[in-house]
Design an enzyme around this catalytic site. Structure first.
Site, PDB file in Angstrom:
ATOM      1  N   ASN A   9     -28.404  -2.314   5.950  1.00 37.25           N
ATOM      2  CA  ASN A   9     -27.211  -3.085   6.314  1.00 37.25           C
ATOM      3  C   ASN A   9     -26.760  -2.648   7.710  1.00 37.25           C
ATOM      4  OD1 ASN A   9     -24.701  -4.277   6.538  1.00 37.25           O
ATOM      5  ND2 ASN A   9     -23.718  -2.984   4.983  1.00 37.25           N
ATOM      6  N   LYS A  11     -24.426  -3.814   9.420  1.00 37.18           N
ATOM      7  CA  LYS A  11     -22.984  -4.063   9.625  1.00 37.18           C
ATOM      8  C   LYS A  11     -22.785  -4.799  10.959  1.00 37.18           C
ATOM      9  CE  LYS A  11     -22.175   0.130   7.083  1.00 37.18           C
ATOM     10  NZ  LYS A  11     -21.180   1.033   6.543  1.00 37.18           N
ATOM     11  N   HIS A  94     -19.205  -5.711  -0.618  1.00 33.75           N
ATOM     12  CA  HIS A  94     -19.265  -4.424   0.094  1.00 33.75           C
ATOM     13  C   HIS A  94     -17.847  -3.862   0.216  1.00 33.75           C
ATOM     14  CE1 HIS A  94     -19.929  -1.457   3.225  1.00 33.75           C
ATOM     15  NE2 HIS A  94     -21.210  -1.517   2.919  1.00 33.75           N
ATOM     16  N   GLU A  96     -16.338  -2.524   2.535  1.00 31.55           N
ATOM     17  CA  GLU A  96     -15.624  -2.889   3.766  1.00 31.55           C
ATOM     18  C   GLU A  96     -15.026  -4.287   3.649  1.00 31.55           C
ATOM     19  OE1 GLU A  96     -18.898  -1.980   6.352  1.00 31.55           O
ATOM     20  OE2 GLU A  96     -18.668   0.146   5.863  1.00 31.55           O
ATOM     21  N   GLU A 166     -22.055   2.115  -4.584  1.00 33.79           N
ATOM     22  CA  GLU A 166     -21.688   2.723  -3.313  1.00 33.79           C
ATOM     23  C   GLU A 166     -20.309   3.371  -3.430  1.00 33.79           C
ATOM     24  OE1 GLU A 166     -24.059   0.868   0.098  1.00 33.79           O
ATOM     25  OE2 GLU A 166     -22.218  -0.262  -0.077  1.00 33.79           O
ATOM     26  N   GLY A 172     -20.627   5.941   5.187  1.00 36.06           N
ATOM     27  CA  GLY A 172     -20.405   6.228   6.598  1.00 36.06           C
ATOM     28  C   GLY A 172     -19.667   7.531   6.850  1.00 36.06           C
ATOM     29  N   SER A 211     -24.328   7.205   2.823  1.00 41.49           N
ATOM     30  CA  SER A 211     -24.892   8.275   3.657  1.00 41.49           C
ATOM     31  C   SER A 211     -26.278   8.723   3.209  1.00 41.49           C
ATOM     32  CB  SER A 211     -23.913   9.453   3.720  1.00 41.49           C
ATOM     33  OG  SER A 211     -22.683   9.048   4.294  1.00 41.49           O
TER      34      SER A 211
HETATM   35  C1  PEP Z   1     -23.403   0.784   3.638  1.00 39.75           C
HETATM   36  O1  PEP Z   1     -23.037   0.248   4.654  1.00 39.75           O
HETATM   37  O2  PEP Z   1     -23.559   0.093   2.622  1.00 39.75           O
HETATM   38  C2  PEP Z   1     -23.666   2.224   3.635  1.00 39.75           C
HETATM   39  C3  PEP Z   1     -24.061   2.791   2.520  1.00 39.75           C
HETATM   40  O3  PEP Z   1     -23.463   2.893   4.811  1.00 39.75           O
HETATM   41  P1  PEP Z   1     -23.937   4.387   5.175  1.00 39.75           P
HETATM   42  O4  PEP Z   1     -25.393   4.499   4.777  1.00 39.75           O
HETATM   43  O5  PEP Z   1     -23.739   4.499   6.648  1.00 39.75           O
HETATM   44  O6  PEP Z   1     -23.086   5.321   4.399  1.00 39.75           O
END
Ligand code: PEP
Length: 248
Positions: A9, A11, A94, A96, A166, A172, A211
């Site tokens: 992803n 983003k 997601h 976000e 997640e 992040g 992460s």
């Molecule tokens: C994500 O954007 O779904 C995500 C898991 O980001 P990151 O790997 O940067 O934590």
């Protein structure tokens, strides 16, 4: 047998040249057909990404879609449009989108219905906040998210969905759920799905996101109910993204 999946992803990152270079590097560096690789770039890249992965096993996902088929919704993108551009998957829910755009599971349910009607597989994200984990509400929260987002879906619809757990506190932040914490939640999600799907819940891919990096992917992916990852930051670097894919 469920699919192993690693989805990147991006983003809201990368210029045209940076993005096209990244796709080429992933296409050229991929040396396995055992893992389904999915690229989820921002909308302007969808068409080029579809062309570049055409002769590969890689698929393309959008990061969002609107819940209705068409109409006066300036700035939004419909599932039917995504389908016509060759998208096979779309991320929904997601954290976000939930946090900054006020999306809830009722809306996400509408998006899932819209995507399934257009033959696009939803990658459904769920996960608890730090406060919810600290107050030990995480199973309840994720259970309710799934209940509400999948409400009214038939057995055959559920089997088309990829679930991504997640934990919001791990996205992040550089903080990763331990393999044990992630496995526990993945097993809980599979158990929840089995209330409708019975044994077929074994066929649903459940990804971990938060992460994931080349140095923690192997241990996470070796857990019984973790079928791959949804990768944010590390998917912007072809070397890291490929290392995560190849760590299976
Ligand atoms: C994500 O954007 O779904 C995500 C898991 O980001 P990151 O790997 O940067 O934590």
């Amino acid at each position: 047998m469920r699919e192993k999946i690693v989805a990147g992803n991006w983003k809201m990152n990368l210029t045209k040249n940076e993005g096209l270079l990244l796709i080429d590097s992933v296409v050229n560096g991929l040396n396995t057909a055992d893992v389904k690789v999915i690229l989820a770039p921002p909308f302007p890249f969808i068409s080029d990404t579809v062309s570049k992965v055409e002769k590969t096993t890689i698929s393309v996902a959008a990061q969002n879609c609107h819940q209705t088929e068409s109409g006066a919704f300036t700035g939004e993108v419909s599932a039917v449009s995504l389908q016509s551009f060759g998208c096979d998957y779309c991320i929904v829910g997601h954290s976000e989108r939930r946090q900054y755009f006020g999306e809830d599971d009722k809306l996400i349910n509408e998006k899932i219905v819209q995507l399934l009607a257009k033959n696009i597989k939803p990658i459904y994200c769920c996960g608890e906040s730090l406060e919810q984990r600290q107050s030990e509400e995480h199973f309840e929260v994720v259970g309710e998210q799934i209940q509400s987002a999948f409400s009214g879906l038939k057995r055959e619809d559920l089997l088309k969905i990829v679930v991504a757990y997640e934990p919001v506190w791990a996205i992040g932040t550089g903080e990763t759920a331990t393999p044990k914490q992630a496995q526990e939640m993945h097993a809980f999600i599979r158990e929840k799905l089995s209330q409708v799907l019975r044994d077929e819940a074994e066929n649903v891919s459940i990804l971990y996101g938060g992460s994931v990096k080349p140095d923690n992917a192997k241990e996470l992916f070796s857990q019984k109910d973790i079928d791959g990852g949804l990768i944010g930051g590390a998917s912007l670097n072809a070397t890291d993204f490929l290392a995560i894919i190849h760590s299976f």
